[in-house]
Design an enzyme around this catalytic site. Structure first.
Site, PDB file in Angstrom:
ATOM      1  N   ALA A  61       0.874  -1.320  -0.024  1.00 40.33           N
ATOM      2  CA  ALA A  61       0.010  -0.078   0.026  1.00 40.33           C
ATOM      3  C   ALA A  61       0.997   1.178   0.033  1.00 40.33           C
ATOM      4  O   ALA A  61       2.044   1.257   0.260  1.00 40.33           O
ATOM      5  CB  ALA A  61      -0.785  -0.066   1.258  1.00 40.33           C
ATOM      6  N   GLY A 100       0.232  -4.981   0.833  1.00 34.60           N
ATOM      7  CA  GLY A 100      -0.625  -4.943  -0.195  1.00 34.60           C
ATOM      8  C   GLY A 100      -0.322  -5.658  -1.424  1.00 34.60           C
ATOM      9  O   GLY A 100      -1.199  -6.309  -2.280  1.00 34.60           O
ATOM     10  N   GLU A 103      -0.710  -9.179  -1.052  1.00 35.42           N
ATOM     11  CA  GLU A 103      -2.322  -9.514  -0.928  1.00 35.42           C
ATOM     12  C   GLU A 103      -2.930  -9.373  -2.343  1.00 35.42           C
ATOM     13  O   GLU A 103      -3.716 -10.297  -2.629  1.00 35.42           O
ATOM     14  CB  GLU A 103      -2.801  -8.495  -0.037  1.00 35.42           C
ATOM     15  N   GLU A 123       3.554  -5.810   7.536  1.00 41.07           N
ATOM     16  CA  GLU A 123       2.769  -4.736   7.843  1.00 41.07           C
ATOM     17  C   GLU A 123       3.006  -4.398   9.361  1.00 41.07           C
ATOM     18  O   GLU A 123       2.950  -3.290  10.116  1.00 41.07           O
ATOM     19  CB  GLU A 123       1.319  -5.031   7.881  1.00 41.07           C
TER      20      GLU A 123
HETATM   21  N1  3HC Z   1       4.479   3.402   0.160  1.00 40.02           N
HETATM   22  C1  3HC Z   1       5.115   4.749  -0.264  1.00 40.02           C
HETATM   23  N2  3HC Z   1       6.255   4.646  -0.333  1.00 40.02           N
HETATM   24  C2  3HC Z   1       7.246   3.810  -0.221  1.00 40.02           C
HETATM   25  C3  3HC Z   1       6.856   2.242  -0.173  1.00 40.02           C
HETATM   26  C4  3HC Z   1       5.444   2.270   0.331  1.00 40.02           C
HETATM   27  N3  3HC Z   1       4.925   1.123   0.509  1.00 40.02           N
HETATM   28  N4  3HC Z   1       8.022   1.753  -0.201  1.00 40.02           N
HETATM   29  C5  3HC Z   1       9.001   2.311  -0.444  1.00 40.02           C
HETATM   30  N5  3HC Z   1       8.573   3.674  -0.920  1.00 40.02           N
HETATM   31  C6  3HC Z   1       9.183   4.709  -1.009  1.00 40.02           C
HETATM   32  C7  3HC Z   1      10.535   5.066  -0.222  1.00 40.02           C
HETATM   33  O1  3HC Z   1       9.954   5.944   0.803  1.00 40.02           O
HETATM   34  C8  3HC Z   1      11.440   5.708  -0.974  1.00 40.02           C
HETATM   35  O2  3HC Z   1      11.007   7.019  -1.341  1.00 40.02           O
HETATM   36  P1  3HC Z   1      12.249   8.234  -1.595  1.00 40.02           P
HETATM   37  O3  3HC Z   1      12.899   7.636  -2.765  1.00 40.02           O
HETATM   38  O4  3HC Z   1      11.259   9.396  -1.865  1.00 40.02           O
HETATM   39  O5  3HC Z   1      13.016   8.367  -0.465  1.00 40.02           O
HETATM   40  C9  3HC Z   1      11.223   4.872  -2.324  1.00 40.02           C
HETATM   41  O6  3HC Z   1      10.167   4.225  -2.213  1.00 40.02           O
HETATM   42  C10 3HC Z   1      12.408   3.794  -2.538  1.00 40.02           C
HETATM   43  O7  3HC Z   1      12.382   3.147  -1.482  1.00 40.02           O
HETATM   44  P2  3HC Z   1      13.803   2.233  -1.060  1.00 40.02           P
HETATM   45  O8  3HC Z   1      14.772   3.111  -0.788  1.00 40.02           O
HETATM   46  O9  3HC Z   1      13.354   1.799   0.361  1.00 40.02           O
HETATM   47  O10 3HC Z   1      13.954   1.082  -1.885  1.00 40.02           O
HETATM   48  P3  3HC Z   1      14.434  -0.306  -2.219  1.00 40.02           P
HETATM   49  O11 3HC Z   1      14.767  -0.628  -3.574  1.00 40.02           O
HETATM   50  O12 3HC Z   1      15.925  -0.126  -1.235  1.00 40.02           O
HETATM   51  O13 3HC Z   1      13.953  -1.295  -1.410  1.00 40.02           O
HETATM   52  C11 3HC Z   1      11.504  -2.094  -1.164  1.00 40.02           C
HETATM   53  C12 3HC Z   1      12.578  -1.424  -2.181  1.00 40.02           C
HETATM   54  C13 3HC Z   1      12.203  -3.560  -0.653  1.00 40.02           C
HETATM   55  C14 3HC Z   1      10.307  -2.231  -1.647  1.00 40.02           C
HETATM   56  C15 3HC Z   1      11.584  -1.118   0.300  1.00 40.02           C
HETATM   57  O14 3HC Z   1      11.163  -0.039  -0.167  1.00 40.02           O
HETATM   58  C16 3HC Z   1      10.520  -1.507   1.255  1.00 40.02           C
HETATM   59  O15 3HC Z   1      10.571  -2.567   2.001  1.00 40.02           O
HETATM   60  N6  3HC Z   1       9.293  -0.919   1.186  1.00 40.02           N
HETATM   61  C17 3HC Z   1       8.147  -1.025   2.207  1.00 40.02           C
HETATM   62  C18 3HC Z   1       7.155  -2.087   1.984  1.00 40.02           C
HETATM   63  C19 3HC Z   1       6.098  -2.294   2.666  1.00 40.02           C
HETATM   64  O16 3HC Z   1       6.429  -2.117   4.099  1.00 40.02           O
HETATM   65  N7  3HC Z   1       5.032  -2.737   2.322  1.00 40.02           N
HETATM   66  C20 3HC Z   1       3.775  -2.856   3.092  1.00 40.02           C
HETATM   67  C21 3HC Z   1       3.026  -1.574   3.259  1.00 40.02           C
HETATM   68  S1  3HC Z   1       1.658  -1.761   4.274  1.00 40.02           S
HETATM   69  C22 3HC Z   1       0.550  -2.517   3.346  1.00 40.02           C
HETATM   70  O17 3HC Z   1       0.707  -2.722   2.260  1.00 40.02           O
HETATM   71  C23 3HC Z   1      -0.836  -2.625   4.247  1.00 40.02           C
HETATM   72  C24 3HC Z   1      -1.668  -3.473   3.184  1.00 40.02           C
HETATM   73  O18 3HC Z   1      -1.793  -4.683   3.994  1.00 40.02           O
HETATM   74  C25 3HC Z   1      -3.160  -2.677   3.265  1.00 40.02           C
END
Ligand code: 3HC
Ligand code: NAI
Length: 686
Positions: A61, A100, A103, A123
């Site tokens: 998400a 997400g 999912e 999450e």
């Molecule tokens: N939402 C918004 N922005 C995000 C994001 C997300 N889920 N994931 C990464 N970004 C952004 C980062 O803030 C960063 O922004 P910036 O360039 O402005 O600083 C940019 O994307 C690149 O991120 P990384 O430097 O972390 O990139 P990497 O290539 O090193 O890593 C990744 C990629 C492994 C996908 C890592 O970004 C990551 O682990 N992201 C988080 C994933 C996450 O936690 N997902 C779950 C979200 S909660 C959810 O989905 C709820 C659902 O169940 C309803």
């Protein structure tokens, strides 16, 4: 365009393109929803491959939307729409399918992935639970145990393991989309498996939930989300699909607005921001393919181990042959312990050692890319080392010091090509602690500073840029923490009461236990140096303990007494009488846990504000990262600066003024007052 559709015969390929990580923004959700509608209506389409452009599959998400009201189409509805599509969808995963993103793949009938991909539901790391059916569909796909493990830890699973666990249907070695299209064609020749919503959840052994609750609670400590995630999976196993989905969504929405989720979200964005400082945008870092460490003691061995863990060959330089042997033995002990704990295999441990060369000869350094010095904390010793390094190393080798308190400008004085020099401050144990303070001097070249950030990425550490001052960011705040802890003793609190209060706040240990573990002597040296500079560090009780050689556990006693071979802290009569003597003229309010925590934390925030004011830190969120990754500050509190903002800076100012009136803290600094007037530190809200 966010979503595009292409045809390969009877197979439609839906490609998501929402850089940087294909997060499920409202526009993307709408695009995918519309694609599902359009493809259902197109009779010539028999199956749909869902793939992503760029470096990763959908990473989750859009966390940036979490602070705002949810906008339709909601993610659970999108996943349900894909799941009940008239034709099967096949997710083609590269990079990470997280949250997400994963999912969405659970709404698809099949999942295929390249071998370097990973899938997961992280999450809980953001203080929430999956909110689009993850806890309900996952146990139907891979069983309750796998689901509990994945949703309560948030740890992603690599493609091969995911295949074994039944999370994905095939690992594709070559072209992912071509492989997924071929997989889709083959699948059309066979009866389709049920959609996950229509599959049962296999029963669990008796006592499973009680045992899982114990394990999860012990690991989560005070974090709320892991136990909530467990409750969601349990619900999924015990009630029908729709009821379980409703329960998950309710839990997700409740947690999303929680203080812990806000703090963890803040840390997530702080970490993203820290790795790519805007002032270094476009700067190409110097290359690091090999490294050397000078000094194989506590820090040198840990740093060398971290470098080896990242695959770099390492040369370890010590003073004499005996010290080389001791340094190598330190490294062997680190890898042996990692293998014993199952973190690496015994073969990997042997391989790590094989990549280390021990020597006393600086000539061995003629071709290394990076040298990190970790010798005694003594200016003359360090200067001598850098004079030798400057002569022995290539002009484009990066030379770094791991000093804790010395001025890197003075260490580097007089070396040839000072633009290659900088401070790289690791934290003990260096192979485990995530923080790396990066300290440029006035002469450090931007490409060398950028190399420090690149190194942090290589070592899987969190880089924070710090300016030069006594203790940089972390140890400068630590000095304040310790001084406050002593002020508390002088005004009626006891060491166990202070330690218990800080544990209750969420720190792994209190300030006195921590000093006894690390040793009181290092800080005593540093105070001696400060006094020599004409400063007046405040440590009346610690000074007296050091004078009678109570240096902590290593000398059998410090703030507490210790029985031989036993690390249990015991109350010390000696310490109690020293406190009583020193405390004579101080006020003695009744201290409860919250008041003790405030008396330590709020001055930390004030020091953090001074650190921002003089430019030692560039962002309040960097200070939070330093305390979280270097000093065990609870991540779910978001770091001291976030904590203060969440409390309200006006309240923090008021409480600091009250402490200052009692002589228990410095009054709020100008930047803190200004931040309170403007409702926050300029960068710390998102
Ligand atoms: N939402 C918004 N922005 C995000 C994001 C997300 N889920 N994931 C990464 N970004 C952004 C980062 O803030 C960063 O922004 P910036 O360039 O402005 O600083 C940019 O994307 C690149 O991120 P990384 O430097 O972390 O990139 P990497 O290539 O090193 O890593 C990744 C990629 C492994 C996908 C890592 O970004 C990551 O682990 N992201 C988080 C994933 C996450 O936690 N997902 C779950 C979200 S909660 C959810 O989905 C709820 C659902 O169940 C309803
Ligand atoms: P240590 O005493 O454990 O190790 C120092 C090592 O340097 C010894 O093995 C010694 O033989 C070697 N050495 C001394 N002079 C040398 C020389 N001229 N050439 C080659 N080797 C030499 O010390 P520790 O704790 O590892 O500290 C090292 C540095 O790291 C210090 O600057 C310290 O301030 C800093 N530091 C220490 C932290 C800690 O928690 N111990 C944390 C962060 C930084």
């Amino acid at each position: 365009m966010t979503v595009s559709i292409e045809r390969q015969g009877e197979i439609a390929v839906v490609t998501v393109n929402n850089p940087p990580v294909n997060a499920l923004s409202q526009a993307l959700r709408q695009g995918l929803f519309d694609a599902a509608e359009a493809l259902d209506a197109d009779r010539s389409v028999k199956a749909v491959v869902l793939a992503c452009a760029g470096r990763t599959f959908i990473a989750g998400a859009d966390v940036g939307e979490f602070g705002k009201p949810p906008m339709p189409p909601h993610l659970p509805d999108l996943v349900a729409r894909i799941e009940r599509a008239a034709k099967p969808w096949i997710a083609a995963i590269h990079g990470s399918a997280l949250g997400g993103g994963f999912e969405v793949t659970l709404g698809c009938r099949f999942r295929v992935a390249v071998s370097s991909a990973s899938v997961g539901l992280p999450e809980v790391r953001l203080g929430i639970v999956p909110g689009a059916g993850g806890t309900v569909r996952l146990p139907r796909l891979a069983g309750v145990e796998t689901a509990v493990d994945m949703v309560t830890t948030g740890t992603p699973v690599g493609a091969r393991k995911a295949h074994e666990a039944g999370l994905i249907d095939a690992v594709i070695e070559d072209d992912l989309v071509a492989g997924a299209v071929a997989f889709a064609r083959a699948a059309l020749d066979r009866p389709l498996p049920d959609a996950l919503r229509d599959r049962p959840v296999a029963a669990v052994a008796e006592g499973f939930w009680e045992a899982a609750a114990k394990t999860v609670a012990a690991r989560a400590k005070r974090e709320e989300a892991p136990l909530s995630a467990l409750a969601c999976v349990r619900r999924a196993a015990e009630v029908d699909f729709e009821t379980a989905i409703a329960f998950e969504r309710e839990t997700f929405l409740a947690l999303r607005g929680s203080a812990q989720a806000a703090a963890l979200r803040h840390v997530f964005f702080a970490e993203c921001a820290a790795t790519r400082p805007p002032e270094l945008a476009g700067v190409t870092p110097w290359t690091i393919r090999s490294a050397a460490v000078i000094g194989g003691g506590t820090m040198g061995a840990g740093i060398a181990a971290a470098l080896r863990d990242a695959g770099l060959p390492v040369i370890l330089v010590e003073r004499d042959d005996g010290a080389v042997e001791r340094g190598l033995a330190n490294l062997r002990a680190i890898f042996h312990s990692a293998a014993k704990r199952g973190r690496i295999s015994t073969d990997a441990a042997a391989d790590r050692m094989a990549g280390i060369t021990g020597t006393t000869d600086y000539a061995a350094l003629s071709d290394v890319d990076l040298v990190i010095e970790a010798v005694f904390e003594d200016l003359d010793v360090k200067r001598d080392v850098f004079a030798r390094l400057a002569a022995a190393c290539r002009d484009n080798a990066i030379l770094a010091t791991n000093t804790s308190y010395l001025d890197p400008e003075r260490i580097a004085e007089g070396i040839r090509r000072p633009e290659r020099f900088l401070g790289l401050h690791f934290f003990s144990p260096a192979q485990m602690m995530k923080l790396l303070e990066i300290i440029p001097t006035r002469a450090s070249a931007p490409a060398v500073v950028a190399a420090g950030f690149a190194l942090a990425r290589m070592l899987n550490k969190i880089p924070v840029r710090a300016g030069i001052c006594d203790g940089f960011i972390g140890n400068r705040i630590l000095k304040v923490t310790r001084a406050q802890a002593e002020r508390l003793l002088l005004s009626g609190a006891t060491p166990p009461a202070v330690d218990a209060a800080m544990r209750a706040f969420g720190l792994p240990m209190g300030p006195f236990e921590a000093q006894d573990l690390g040793g009181l002597d290092i800080a005593a040296f540093q105070r001696k140096a400060a006094r020599a500079r004409g400063e007046t560090p405040f440590a009346p009780i610690a000074d007296r303990l050091c004078a009678i050689e109570r240096f902590g556990q290593k000398s059998g006693g410090g703030w507490y007494d210790y029985a031989p071979g036993d690390r249990t802290p015991r109350l010390s009569e000696t310490v109690a009488s020293i406190i009583a003597e020193e405390a004579k003229d101080w006020p003695r309010p009744d201290w409860d846990e919250d008041a003790i925590a405030d008396c330590i934390l709020l001055p930390m925030v004030n020091e953090g504000a001074s650190i921002l004011a003089d430019g030692t830190a560039l962002r309040a969120s960097d200070i939070d990262l330093v305390k979280i990754h270097g000093y065990g500050f609870p991540r779910w509190r978001g770091g001291p600066m976030h904590y203060a903002q969440a409390q309200g800076l006006d309240k923090v100012v008021e409480a600091l003024n009250a402490l200052a009136t009692e002589g228990l803290a410095d009054p709020p600094c100008e930047l803190l007052l200004e931040a309170a007037r403007h409702g926050g530190f300029s960068d710390a809200s998102r």
